[in-house]
Scaffold this motif. Sequence first.
Motif, PDB file in Angstrom:
ATOM      1  N   HIS A 162       0.849  -1.187   0.000  1.00  0.00           N
ATOM      2  CA  HIS A 162       0.000   0.000   0.000  1.00  0.00           C
ATOM      3  C   HIS A 162       0.889   1.243   0.000  1.00  0.00           C
ATOM      4  O   HIS A 162       1.898   1.293   0.711  1.00  0.00           O
ATOM      5  CB  HIS A 162      -0.915   0.008   1.229  1.00  0.00           C
ATOM      6  CG  HIS A 162      -1.886  -1.138   1.257  1.00  0.00           C
ATOM      7  ND1 HIS A 162      -1.591  -2.346   1.853  1.00  0.00           N
ATOM      8  CD2 HIS A 162      -3.138  -1.263   0.746  1.00  0.00           C
ATOM      9  CE1 HIS A 162      -2.622  -3.157   1.733  1.00  0.00           C
ATOM     10  NE2 HIS A 162      -3.571  -2.534   1.061  1.00  0.00           N
ATOM     11  N   ARG A 188      -4.358   4.230   0.493  1.00  0.00           N
ATOM     12  CA  ARG A 188      -4.906   2.868   0.453  1.00  0.00           C
ATOM     13  C   ARG A 188      -4.677   2.163  -0.886  1.00  0.00           C
ATOM     14  O   ARG A 188      -4.976   0.982  -1.010  1.00  0.00           O
ATOM     15  CB  ARG A 188      -6.416   2.909   0.765  1.00  0.00           C
ATOM     16  CG  ARG A 188      -6.723   3.305   2.200  1.00  0.00           C
ATOM     17  CD  ARG A 188      -8.219   3.258   2.452  1.00  0.00           C
ATOM     18  NE  ARG A 188      -8.519   3.462   3.865  1.00  0.00           N
ATOM     19  CZ  ARG A 188      -8.558   2.510   4.773  1.00  0.00           C
ATOM     20  NH1 ARG A 188      -8.311   1.254   4.417  1.00  0.00           N
ATOM     21  NH2 ARG A 188      -8.832   2.774   6.027  1.00  0.00           N
ATOM     22  N   ARG A 356       1.991  -1.562  11.138  1.00  0.00           N
ATOM     23  CA  ARG A 356       2.267  -2.008   9.774  1.00  0.00           C
ATOM     24  C   ARG A 356       3.697  -1.699   9.323  1.00  0.00           C
ATOM     25  O   ARG A 356       3.998  -1.688   8.119  1.00  0.00           O
ATOM     26  CB  ARG A 356       1.257  -1.400   8.795  1.00  0.00           C
ATOM     27  CG  ARG A 356      -0.172  -1.864   9.066  1.00  0.00           C
ATOM     28  CD  ARG A 356      -1.167  -1.221   8.157  1.00  0.00           C
ATOM     29  NE  ARG A 356      -0.976  -1.611   6.773  1.00  0.00           N
ATOM     30  CZ  ARG A 356      -1.686  -1.116   5.768  1.00  0.00           C
ATOM     31  NH1 ARG A 356      -2.618  -0.222   5.996  1.00  0.00           N
ATOM     32  NH2 ARG A 356      -1.467  -1.518   4.535  1.00  0.00           N
ATOM     33  N   GLU A 388      -5.253  -3.697  11.102  1.00  0.00           N
ATOM     34  CA  GLU A 388      -3.956  -3.414  10.515  1.00  0.00           C
ATOM     35  C   GLU A 388      -3.136  -4.688  10.365  1.00  0.00           C
ATOM     36  O   GLU A 388      -2.440  -4.896   9.363  1.00  0.00           O
ATOM     37  CB  GLU A 388      -3.193  -2.394  11.381  1.00  0.00           C
ATOM     38  CG  GLU A 388      -3.883  -1.054  11.552  1.00  0.00           C
ATOM     39  CD  GLU A 388      -3.925  -0.269  10.249  1.00  0.00           C
ATOM     40  OE1 GLU A 388      -3.011  -0.437   9.427  1.00  0.00           O
ATOM     41  OE2 GLU A 388      -4.877   0.510  10.042  1.00  0.00           O
ATOM     42  N   GLN A 391      -4.063  -6.809   7.318  1.00  0.00           N
ATOM     43  CA  GLN A 391      -3.534  -6.276   6.059  1.00  0.00           C
ATOM     44  C   GLN A 391      -2.067  -6.654   5.888  1.00  0.00           C
ATOM     45  O   GLN A 391      -1.616  -6.959   4.777  1.00  0.00           O
ATOM     46  CB  GLN A 391      -3.698  -4.752   6.016  1.00  0.00           C
ATOM     47  CG  GLN A 391      -5.141  -4.308   5.872  1.00  0.00           C
ATOM     48  CD  GLN A 391      -5.258  -2.825   5.630  1.00  0.00           C
ATOM     49  OE1 GLN A 391      -4.590  -2.269   4.775  1.00  0.00           O
ATOM     50  NE2 GLN A 391      -6.115  -2.166   6.395  1.00  0.00           N
ATOM     51  N   GLU A 394      -1.975 -10.318   4.918  1.00  0.00           N
ATOM     52  CA  GLU A 394      -2.336 -10.442   3.507  1.00  0.00           C
ATOM     53  C   GLU A 394      -1.151 -10.087   2.609  1.00  0.00           C
ATOM     54  O   GLU A 394      -0.855 -10.772   1.618  1.00  0.00           O
ATOM     55  CB  GLU A 394      -3.524  -9.534   3.183  1.00  0.00           C
ATOM     56  CG  GLU A 394      -3.933  -9.557   1.709  1.00  0.00           C
ATOM     57  CD  GLU A 394      -4.920  -8.459   1.352  1.00  0.00           C
ATOM     58  OE1 GLU A 394      -5.441  -8.498   0.227  1.00  0.00           O
ATOM     59  OE2 GLU A 394      -5.161  -7.569   2.205  1.00  0.00           O
ATOM     60  N   HIS A 395      -0.456  -9.017   2.964  1.00  0.00           N
ATOM     61  CA  HIS A 395       0.706  -8.579   2.190  1.00  0.00           C
ATOM     62  C   HIS A 395       1.790  -9.651   2.187  1.00  0.00           C
ATOM     63  O   HIS A 395       2.376  -9.965   1.133  1.00  0.00           O
ATOM     64  CB  HIS A 395       1.245  -7.277   2.778  1.00  0.00           C
ATOM     65  CG  HIS A 395       2.546  -6.842   2.179  1.00  0.00           C
ATOM     66  ND1 HIS A 395       2.652  -6.360   0.896  1.00  0.00           N
ATOM     67  CD2 HIS A 395       3.806  -6.836   2.688  1.00  0.00           C
ATOM     68  CE1 HIS A 395       3.909  -6.064   0.639  1.00  0.00           C
ATOM     69  NE2 HIS A 395       4.641  -6.345   1.706  1.00  0.00           N
TER      70      HIS A 395
END
Length: 468
Positions: A162, A188, A356, A388, A391, A394-395
Amino acid sequence: MKKILIISSGPIGQHFIQRVAETYTSENIYYIVQTKEKKFKDASPARFKFYEFDPTSFYKLANLLKMEFIQVVIAMDNQTEVENTIKNIRVVKKQLRVVVLNQWNMTNEDPNVVLINANEILASRLLDYLPNVPVIAQNVGIGEGEIMEVLVPFGSSFVYRHIGVIEQKNWRIVAIYRNRKLIMPSRRRMIQPNDTLLLVGEPAVLRSVYKAIKRELGQFPEPFGTNILLYIDMNIVNHSNILGLVHHAMYIHEKFKHDLVIKIVNPSDIDIIEKIKDLRDLDIVVEIDYDSINLRSAFLHDVKSYHVGLVIVSREMFADYHVRKCLYDVHVPVLKLSEKSFSKVKDVALILSDNRDLEKISATIFDIAEQLNFNIELYNYINEHQDEKEQVIEHFYNLSTIFSKSIKVFKENENPIRLLKHKENFIQIIPFTNKLTTRHIYALFSTDSEKLYFKLDDFHQIFIPVQL
């Protein structure tokens, strides 16, 4: 209306005039001098006035120069004619700006004569078509590389990140081109494979960013630097641990295949120093500093002069507040070694937090894991903020597919630090942020796992800066 004089002969000059005719502007009126008349499509009589004569004729050119031109452009195919035309212009107009297509490596000391090197333009344009070469805007801004276009390859460390978590210091992503469409960046917005990024920033910084976008696994410690520095202060490090520290550094040096610099300050044990000196080789430098030094300035100098991309220190040195501050200030990864065996390490342990920061350093984590053949394990403390963290997970899953590197995610009700204290053969990787430079006493009552890194001080740890 601004009057512009164009003096042309040959095919390049003709092509230039045609391009000018196709470029609409109501602000300019063009006076075209040709040695041989040629008609041009789209050349409106209201904007284009054509003359046919030899511009080396002073009398004819001087009559035309009675008008007030703001600029002259010369695109001719004979060097002698170009030089004589410039001389004629200067007799009448001393300060008029003259732009010249230079096909012969001409030189001119006149500050109001701009020589455009044709060979450099052609070479630069051809360079734009080579793979893995940055495309730099030549005619925008100051044209020194402050505007750059970069194609993001499938295996890039920037893919599926992101924009909001990419540290952009002295540079910015100002546009994304995807499937031949312009997409405006937002925090985003996620970068996709084969996106083209338009970057703006300091030229030197953009060159580093370009390398970071294009780099693949197996490059660490680049883009931070190329060499490894083992830093030993004999006033801080326990002497009985020094040779073991050197042994670990030699092992890491062999794995990463980069030169190793062993720097010793405040030397106080001759036997140890002589043993370390015996290790000197073509790719191993040993430097002993016998003088009292300013830690900060000397350390910064060493990192720059040796182009250091990874600093190795002992646990005692990293625990020293002043040393830790210096390590943070140089913005390179730091490997803090404990007394445990490094060659037995099998896993990389990552404790997720809600900031993050791990996403920012994810490509470096995969690179280290690949080169050292480590597994990657993520520990998610599920009693804390999950949005957070999800995400970030997922990354990491996306990157694991790109780099063909499997990962494990552990969801824990118990604080992962307590679990890891009972685990063996792992190394912890932590984002190296400013909050790690505070004194330990101020972090004792914190719930931030990054601030509590020293709770796992008995294990090897790598601290990676979140910005280039």
